[in-house]
Design a protein around this motif. Structure first.
Motif, PDB file in Angstrom:
ATOM      1  N   UNK A  80      34.742  54.291  41.223  1.00 20.14           N
ATOM      2  CA  UNK A  80      34.136  52.978  40.975  1.00 20.14           C
ATOM      3  C   UNK A  80      35.278  52.015  40.659  1.00 20.14           C
ATOM      4  N   UNK A  81      35.395  50.942  41.458  1.00 21.30           N
ATOM      5  CA  UNK A  81      36.479  49.968  41.318  1.00 21.30           C
ATOM      6  C   UNK A  81      35.971  48.718  40.607  1.00 21.30           C
ATOM      7  N   UNK A  82      36.723  48.297  39.586  1.00 22.19           N
ATOM      8  CA  UNK A  82      36.436  47.032  38.892  1.00 22.19           C
ATOM      9  C   UNK A  82      37.662  46.140  39.062  1.00 22.19           C
ATOM     10  N   UNK A  83      37.468  45.008  39.713  1.00 25.75           N
ATOM     11  CA  UNK A  83      38.584  44.107  40.014  1.00 25.75           C
ATOM     12  C   UNK A  83      38.582  42.848  39.143  1.00 25.75           C
ATOM     13  N   UNK A  84      37.468  42.573  38.473  1.00 28.22           N
ATOM     14  CA  UNK A  84      37.366  41.368  37.653  1.00 28.22           C
ATOM     15  C   UNK A  84      37.169  41.745  36.194  1.00 28.22           C
ATOM     16  N   UNK A  85      37.624  40.872  35.313  1.00 22.51           N
ATOM     17  CA  UNK A  85      37.435  41.087  33.878  1.00 22.51           C
ATOM     18  C   UNK A  85      35.949  41.111  33.550  1.00 22.51           C
ATOM     19  N   UNK A  86      35.583  41.931  32.547  1.00 23.41           N
ATOM     20  CA  UNK A  86      34.196  42.051  32.105  1.00 23.41           C
ATOM     21  C   UNK A  86      34.091  41.423  30.718  1.00 23.41           C
ATOM     22  N   UNK A  87      33.151  40.509  30.558  1.00 22.45           N
ATOM     23  CA  UNK A  87      32.995  39.811  29.270  1.00 22.45           C
ATOM     24  C   UNK A  87      31.617  40.007  28.676  1.00 22.45           C
ATOM     25  N   UNK A  88      30.733  40.693  29.379  1.00 19.14           N
ATOM     26  CA  UNK A  88      29.418  40.989  28.829  1.00 19.14           C
ATOM     27  C   UNK A  88      29.012  42.393  29.263  1.00 19.14           C
ATOM     28  N   UNK A  89      28.045  42.970  28.551  1.00 10.87           N
ATOM     29  CA  UNK A  89      27.686  44.373  28.738  1.00 10.87           C
ATOM     30  C   UNK A  89      27.347  44.661  30.199  1.00 10.87           C
ATOM     31  N   UNK A  90      28.034  45.682  30.750  1.00 10.02           N
ATOM     32  CA  UNK A  90      27.792  46.083  32.137  1.00 10.02           C
ATOM     33  C   UNK A  90      27.908  47.601  32.236  1.00 10.02           C
ATOM     34  N   UNK A  91      27.050  48.210  33.041  1.00 12.86           N
ATOM     35  CA  UNK A  91      27.094  49.668  33.223  1.00 12.86           C
ATOM     36  C   UNK A  91      28.079  50.014  34.327  1.00 12.86           C
ATOM     37  N   UNK A 117      30.407  49.069  29.503  1.00 13.77           N
ATOM     38  CA  UNK A 117      31.567  48.310  29.050  1.00 13.77           C
ATOM     39  C   UNK A 117      31.104  46.953  28.542  1.00 13.77           C
ATOM     40  N   UNK A 118      31.518  46.611  27.316  1.00 11.49           N
ATOM     41  CA  UNK A 118      31.237  45.290  26.754  1.00 11.49           C
ATOM     42  C   UNK A 118      32.345  44.312  27.114  1.00 11.49           C
ATOM     43  N   UNK A 119      33.595  44.819  27.063  1.00 13.11           N
ATOM     44  CA  UNK A 119      34.747  43.979  27.379  1.00 13.11           C
ATOM     45  C   UNK A 119      35.758  44.795  28.179  1.00 13.11           C
ATOM     46  N   UNK A 120      36.341  44.178  29.196  1.00 12.71           N
ATOM     47  CA  UNK A 120      37.421  44.797  29.958  1.00 12.71           C
ATOM     48  C   UNK A 120      38.357  43.687  30.419  1.00 12.71           C
ATOM     49  N   UNK A 121      39.605  43.714  29.940  1.00  8.04           N
ATOM     50  CA  UNK A 121      40.585  42.672  30.258  1.00  8.04           C
ATOM     51  C   UNK A 121      41.858  43.349  30.750  1.00  8.04           C
ATOM     52  N   UNK A 122      42.463  42.806  31.830  1.00 11.11           N
ATOM     53  CA  UNK A 122      43.700  43.360  32.377  1.00 11.11           C
ATOM     54  C   UNK A 122      44.903  42.815  31.617  1.00 11.11           C
ATOM     55  N   UNK A 123      45.876  43.687  31.370  1.00  9.42           N
ATOM     56  CA  UNK A 123      47.105  43.303  30.698  1.00  9.42           C
ATOM     57  C   UNK A 123      48.206  43.095  31.733  1.00  9.42           C
ATOM     58  N   UNK A 124      48.834  41.893  31.712  1.00  6.11           N
ATOM     59  CA  UNK A 124      49.879  41.522  32.674  1.00  6.11           C
ATOM     60  C   UNK A 124      49.439  41.807  34.108  1.00  6.11           C
ATOM     61  N   UNK A 125      48.333  41.209  34.517  1.00 11.24           N
ATOM     62  CA  UNK A 125      47.821  41.519  35.856  1.00 11.24           C
ATOM     63  C   UNK A 125      48.666  40.861  36.946  1.00 11.24           C
ATOM     64  N   UNK A 126      48.790  41.543  38.072  1.00  9.86           N
ATOM     65  CA  UNK A 126      49.376  40.979  39.273  1.00  9.86           C
ATOM     66  C   UNK A 126      48.264  40.638  40.252  1.00  9.86           C
ATOM     67  N   UNK A 127      48.646  40.350  41.484  1.00  8.87           N
ATOM     68  CA  UNK A 127      47.621  40.082  42.494  1.00  8.87           C
ATOM     69  C   UNK A 127      46.860  41.361  42.793  1.00  8.87           C
ATOM     70  N   UNK A 128      45.567  41.233  43.024  1.00  8.10           N
ATOM     71  CA  UNK A 128      44.684  42.369  43.318  1.00  8.10           C
ATOM     72  C   UNK A 128      44.683  43.407  42.195  1.00  8.10           C
TER      73      UNK A 128
END
Length: 682
Positions: free
Chosen positions: A68-79, A169-180
């Motif tokens: 399962x691929x997640x490419x965008x930050x998550x800011x609200x509850x998601x399964x 997931x309630x929150x998911x944020x990338x650290x030092x993200x690059x393209x894609x």
């Protein structure tokens, strides 16, 4: 008071005794004692995705990777994903901490910050575990996993309850993200092993009183779980009776949701009657703690009529699979020949069955025409024919039963039996439909063992078939049907086909995935041979072996042998004549190159390649002959014996020998060594 007669008293006692239960081998097997098992610790593997997502304790169900691929930050509850299954078995479970583990990969970022929750439901009860207070940092890298503990309170699981696991997931944020930038959660394989460690009831094991037949003791255990035969076939079971480890396969019988497994203990003649322990240890997966149980039994050896031959005979039809799959060996032989200008393939396909499938076949062979079979049994397709009730009751595979089954398969039931009974693709296995064969003969072989047991048994199918000249013919192709249960495991394939004079396989085509299909095509004088082998074929493997048969003389092994031999001989003769009066050393050194053409012929290189190698070898010889230098004795150079003799004189001072190149006398010449003038008078 009236006095009762002795005769009346005796009759009353006999009548009373007739109402008491009699204990024999059958009634004893109905009474059982619980051996095992309370709730235990093991892993539930995460497998499948979406509608097929489930949980399983069996290692052999791992293999299909899911992501399962997640490419965008998550800011609200998601399964992210959920998995569930129905154990089909219940019981109490204790207070414990379960551990959820899921591999992940971070792409084009230093890591992720995540606030995740795992929700576990057992029936109507729900428990939650968290990745930590606030956000948890998960770094990028190899062998990385998301770990979340879940505290589970003691409770009771019902037989119809569902166990579900959901990652949110309630929150998911990338650290030092690059393209894609993205993160993938992975599960379903041994390398990417997603699981949740649990402590739940898995099964119960109950044991009936052992049945003694001479020096054979039948140990019957009932496995109650929601997994049927897989609980026996896909686990590691160690059974010890009287200190002896029982290594034979158990005979399985389906009893509703339960499975009755019967092991045979062949008791050593030195063991006396007495009390013996029976221990069982069941390991559901590698590294898990075993489920264990032990019972003591008083045994008297030598009782019973011994008519079983030391083999337990199941009264009910045993399952064709124990859940882990049976071994199957396939051996195909044949010959390609010309018949009145057409091509004919005479082949024999021998399918040998082992393990649970062998027992099922032997039992069915002994029950041809049995009217008490379940209506959905495969064996209802056969009639009794010449088989009598006496033959069915002797628990042996008689010659009449073998002949009857062979004849009924041959008369038209073969393809249906292979397709529906054995879960094989009959056309792919045999190379054609039933109507494609000119002749067909079927023979069942029991390999000298007529008892109903796990010993190997074979079905041999001999066919003749007309095939089209120049058209591709598929000899064998993926033949294991997709199935919900694992019927076949460790399947091997061996092919040995030859061609007669005047025919050729011409071109060989092979293709495989998930299994190695090795082939060897050779020319042997006037014939060809094609051999192929494959090991460990399973339902996920694919393979195909084909050839392009022909009667075209140019492809005939004999004709090609003549082309190679005559071509090389002619080139050698021409080169030898071209090198007349020339040095033949280089040519002689190149003659062994003919071996290359020989290898190309024997190893069945394509006709075009073989002609190129033969022509290239002969051409090289001719070029070498053309550029080789002439011998000196053929270009007018005198031999040293034919040259005139030149007189010499030795210097008296330095002993240097000096040639005398003039006939004038007297004469003077300088010494070539010291320069002294030498005077020659005569």
């Amino acid at each position: 008071m009236a006095k009762l007669s002795p005769t009346f008293v005796m009759l009353a006692l006999i009548l009373l005794a007739s109402t008491l239960p009699m204990v024999n081998s059958e009634s004893a097997s109905e009474e059982s004692t619980r051996m095992c098992c309370s709730a235990g610790g093991y892993d539930l593997h995460l497998i499948g995705r979406d509608s097929t997502a489930t949980l399983t304790p069996f290692d052999d169900e791992l293999g299909g990777e899911e992501r399962v691929l997640i490419e965008n930050a998550v800011t609200q509850l998601a399964e992210i994903h959920s998995w569930e299954y129905s154990p089909g078995w219940g019981g109490a479970y204790p207070d414990s901490t379960w551990q959820f583990s899921l591999p992940y990969e971070v792409n084009n970022a230093a890591g992720i910050e995540i606030n995740a929750t795992v929700e576990v439901s057992i029936g109507s009860r729900t428990y939650e575990g968290y990745s930590g207070p606030g956000n948890t940092y998960l770094p990028a890298g190899s062998s990385t996993t998301l770990e979340i503990p879940i505290n589970v309170e003691a409770g009771n699981m019902g037989g119809t309850d569902t166990v579900s696991v959901s990652l949110r997931v309630q929150t998911l944020v990338f650290s030092l993200p690059g393209s894609d930038a993205g993160v993938e959660f992975i599960w379903g394989t041994e390398d990417n092993h997603g699981f949740i460690s649990v402590e739940l009831p898995l099964l119960d094991i109950n044991m009936a009183a052992p049945v003694v037949e001479g020096r054979s003791v039948f140990l019957q255990m009932q496995f109650s779980s929601g997994f049927g035969t897989k609980m026996v076939g896909s686990t590691d079971i160690t059974l010890i009776a009287g200190g002896t480890t029982i290594s034979t396969m158990p005979v399985l019988e389906i009893q509703g949701q339960n499975v009755l497994a019967t092991w045979t203990w062949s008791v050593d003649s030195s063991l006396p009657d007495g009390t013996y322990s029976v221990n069982i240890s069941l390991v559901v997966q590698e590294g898990a703690e075993p489920f264990q149980g032990e019972l003591l039994w008083d045994l008297q050896f030598g009782v019973g009529d011994g008519g079983s031959g030391g083999v337990y005979y199941p009264n009910e039809e045993p399952p064709i699979t124990d859940g882990s799959g049976s071994r199957m060996d396939i051996f195909i032989t044949g010959e390609l020949s010309a018949d009145g200008g057409r091509l004919m393939l005479a082949r024999e396909t021998k399918v040998t069955f082992h393990d649970s499938a062998a027992l099922w076949l032997r039992w069915g062979l002994n029950n041809l025409g049995n009217t008490s079979l379940d209506t959905d049994s495969t064996w209802t397709m056969f009639v009794g024919g010449d088989v009598t009730d006496e033959m069915r009751n002797n628990h042996l595979n008689d010659e009449v039963e073998i002949r009857e089954m062979s004849q009924q398969l041959q008369s038209g039931r073969l393809m249906t039996f292979l397709d529906s009974g054995l879960f094989l693709e009959s056309e792919e296995l045999l190379g054609g439909r039933f109507s494609d064969f000119q002749t067909i003969e079927v023979q069942v072989e029991t390999h000298g063992e007529n008892r109903i047991m796990h010993s190997q048994i074979s079905i041999v199918i001999s066919t003749t078939q007309m095939i089209t000249d120049g058209e591709r013919y598929t000899l064998v192709r993926s033949f294991i049907k997709p199935q919900t249960l694992t019927y076949w495991d460790d399947v091997s394939l061996v092919v040995e086909i030859t061609s007669s004079a005047g025919t050729s396989f011409a071109k060989i085509f092979k293709d495989s995935s998930g299994v190695e299909l090795s082939t060897e095509h050779k020319r042997l004088g006037s014939s060809e041979s094609l051999q192929a082998t494959a090991e460990n074929i399973d339902v996920d493997s694919s393979l195909s072996l084909s050839f392009q048969p022909t009667t075209n003389p140019i492809y005939s092994p004999g004709v090609l042998l003549g082309i190679v031999a005559i071509g090389l001989l002619a080139a050698l003769i021409i080169s030898w004549r071209m090198s007349k009066n020339k040095s033949r050393l280089a040519l002689l050194l190149e003659v062994p190159l003919a071996i290359l053409a020989g290898f190309a012929y024997v190893l069945a290189y394509p006709m075009e390649t073989l002609v190129i190698i033969t022509g290239g070898t002969g051409g090289l010889w001719m070029i070498t002959a053309a550029i080789s230098p002439r011998r000196l004795d053929k270009i007018g150079v005198l031999d040293s014996d034919d040259l005139p003799e030149i007189p010499t004189i030795d210097c008296p001072k330095c002993s240097t020998s000096n040639p005398i190149t003039t006939s004038q006398r007297p004469t003077r010449i300088p010494c070539g060594g010291c320069g002294v003038i030498l005077k020659i008078v005569e």
